[in-house]
Design a protein around this motif. Sequence first.
Motif, PDB file in Angstrom:
ATOM      1  N   GLU A 187      35.014  36.002  53.799  1.00 29.53           N
ATOM      2  CA  GLU A 187      34.685  35.115  52.680  1.00 29.53           C
ATOM      3  C   GLU A 187      33.797  33.957  53.112  1.00 29.53           C
ATOM      4  OE1 GLU A 187      35.138  35.675  49.653  1.00 29.53           O
ATOM      5  OE2 GLU A 187      36.586  37.314  49.671  1.00 29.53           O
TER       6      GLU A 187
ATOM      7  N   ALA B 128      37.438  34.259  44.031  1.00 32.92           N
ATOM      8  CA  ALA B 128      36.614  34.004  45.211  1.00 32.92           C
ATOM      9  C   ALA B 128      35.330  33.260  44.884  1.00 32.92           C
ATOM     10  CB  ALA B 128      36.297  35.320  45.917  1.00 32.92           C
TER      11      ALA B 128
ATOM     12  N   ALA C 235      40.744  33.398  47.582  1.00 33.19           N
ATOM     13  CA  ALA C 235      40.241  34.746  47.843  1.00 33.19           C
ATOM     14  C   ALA C 235      40.919  35.777  46.960  1.00 33.19           C
ATOM     15  CB  ALA C 235      40.453  35.099  49.315  1.00 33.19           C
TER      16      ALA C 235
END
Length: 222
Positions: A214, A70, A66
């Motif tokens: 995410e 990402a 992340a």
Amino acid sequence: MGLVWRWAWKAALVLVLAPLVLTLLYIVVPAPSTLMLARWATGQTVERDFVPLDAIAPALVRSVLASEDARFCQHIGVDLVELQNVMDSAEDGEPARGASTITMQLAKNLFLWNGRSYIRKGLEMPLALYINLVMSKSRQLELYLNIAEWGPDGEFGAEAGARRAFGVGAGALSPRQAALLAVTLPNPYRRNPAKPGRGLNRLASNLQARLPREGAELTACL
């Protein structure tokens, strides 16, 4: 002069072929970074315990992805979407920012040198494309997490970084410790996860807040 050119041609061929051959070797063999090799060559300490990806805390895997890249599971070694965004920003007169993927960072750590250079960036991209072609995503990340510089005194890889900062192995990191280690990566010489200042704590908190958004696609390729 002809002999000199022949030797120069052979040397250039070796420089081109070496990364291609070594990449295939590193699919199965633990790899050193060029910085590790340089420290060994100059008699400096190197601390690195290679650990498999499944022995690293999932919190650190997700935090690093992340924080650093990402779109790791979506791109082809070079993130064309992010690269286009950078080019658009440059055209609009905005400050330059990086578009380096984990695969590009791996290429740099394995075969190139530190420092900002258009030449190095130009070499990073084809190497990253080749690495992504012949090496699985999980192996790329495993190598990256084991050769990334995680301390100012020759600490390389997640295991050495975790033990230096928190006195635990890479598999025993808490989510907060993982976030602190992840945001340390851009500058392990000035950022200390063991004694984080206000700025580092803020970066780690922002990362932890972003992680739930995410989703599963962050690690879908692993």
